[in-house]
Design an enzyme around this catalytic site. Structure first.
Site, PDB file in Angstrom:
ATOM      1  N   SER A 124      47.909 -90.941 -21.860  1.00 31.50           N
ATOM      2  CA  SER A 124      46.841 -90.689 -21.291  1.00 31.50           C
ATOM      3  C   SER A 124      45.580 -91.713 -21.532  1.00 31.50           C
ATOM      4  CB  SER A 124      46.457 -89.153 -21.334  1.00 31.50           C
ATOM      5  OG  SER A 124      45.000 -88.955 -21.048  1.00 31.50           O
ATOM      6  N   ASP A 141      46.222 -80.822 -19.126  1.00 27.18           N
ATOM      7  CA  ASP A 141      47.382 -79.922 -19.547  1.00 27.18           C
ATOM      8  C   ASP A 141      48.427 -80.746 -20.516  1.00 27.18           C
ATOM      9  OD1 ASP A 141      49.123 -77.379 -19.928  1.00 27.18           O
ATOM     10  OD2 ASP A 141      50.211 -77.950 -18.083  1.00 27.18           O
ATOM     11  N   HIS A 144      48.218 -80.432 -27.358  1.00 24.94           N
ATOM     12  CA  HIS A 144      47.295 -79.623 -27.673  1.00 24.94           C
ATOM     13  C   HIS A 144      46.603 -79.725 -29.231  1.00 24.94           C
ATOM     14  CE1 HIS A 144      49.646 -77.534 -24.572  1.00 24.94           C
ATOM     15  NE2 HIS A 144      48.808 -76.588 -24.686  1.00 24.94           N
TER      16      HIS A 144
END
Length: 216
Positions: A124, A141, A144
């Site tokens: 990303s 999404d 985490h």
């Protein structure tokens, strides 16, 4: 009335591998349908096997825009061997590593949505670094950890157009969920505190925010 997917699209979503529950999926779809009216691409960070991509792609198709999905397809932290969300069937036997890309492609093909999606395979932050196109929606999404969640927010939130939507998944305020949802929760708070985003809705662990200001 909020837009809803046709029964065959919802069935494809429910049949696909992934972790998003139906109520959150319907909220994602409604947000994507609304954001599609801006005439800009809709982007998600964290593809996995394409469960949520089905909804994003169909909303994009109906709006006449493109869905973009970003993932390195090697699995996030909790999908690695030894963790609860690991799926051995998704391990590439030659590389010995997770590889969700083939399953993702089959998922989109089965749903008849391949031509409405641009899949970017890579990390990303690397992709965000050269991205220059305004976006009607960004759905975060991905990983985490604080490192990954923060990088996704910093890389993609600035590209949300005025009036566009920022969606953050797996937002769990309870500290007991430190590994699964505290980093997304901290990013969610950061977005609100920036003054650039205003909360629109909450469905389960999904937060929908609208771009209403300039600072991020």
């Amino acid at each position: 009335m909020s837009a809803a997917p046709e029964p065959e699209i919802l069935a494809a979503f429910e049949a696909a591998r992934g972790f998003m529950p139906a109520d959150e999926g319907l909220a994602l779809y409604a947000a994507a349908a609304e954001a599609g009216r801006l005439g800009l691409p809709l982007l998600e960070v964290g593809t996995y096997c394409g469960r949520s991509t089905i909804l994003l792609a169909d909303a994009a198709r109906r709006a006449g825009v493109t869905a973009v999905t970003v993932d390195h397809h090697r699995g996030s932290e909790e999908q690695q061997p030894g963790w609860d969300y690991h799926d051995e069937s998704l391990v590439d036997p030659e590389a010995g590593r997770m590889d969700t890309l083939p399953t993702f492609r089959r998922t989109l093909h089965a749903a008849g949505l391949e031509e409405h999606v641009v899949a970017l395979v890579g990390r990303s932050p690397q992709i965000a670094a050269f991205w220059r196109t305004p976006l009607g929606l960004v759905f975060v999404d991905g990983g985490h950890t604080d490192e990954h969640a923060s990088a996704d927010y910093e890389g993609w939130a600035p590209h949300v157009a005025e009036g566009g939507l920022l969606l953050i998944h797996d937002v769990f305020p309870d500290p007991v969920d430190e590994f699964t949802g505290q980093a997304p929760y901290r990013v969610y708070l950061r977005a609100l505190e920036s003054g650039a985003f205003t909360e629109v809705s909450v469905t389960g662990s999904l937060r929908v925010l609208r771009r209403t200001g300039a600072g991020i």
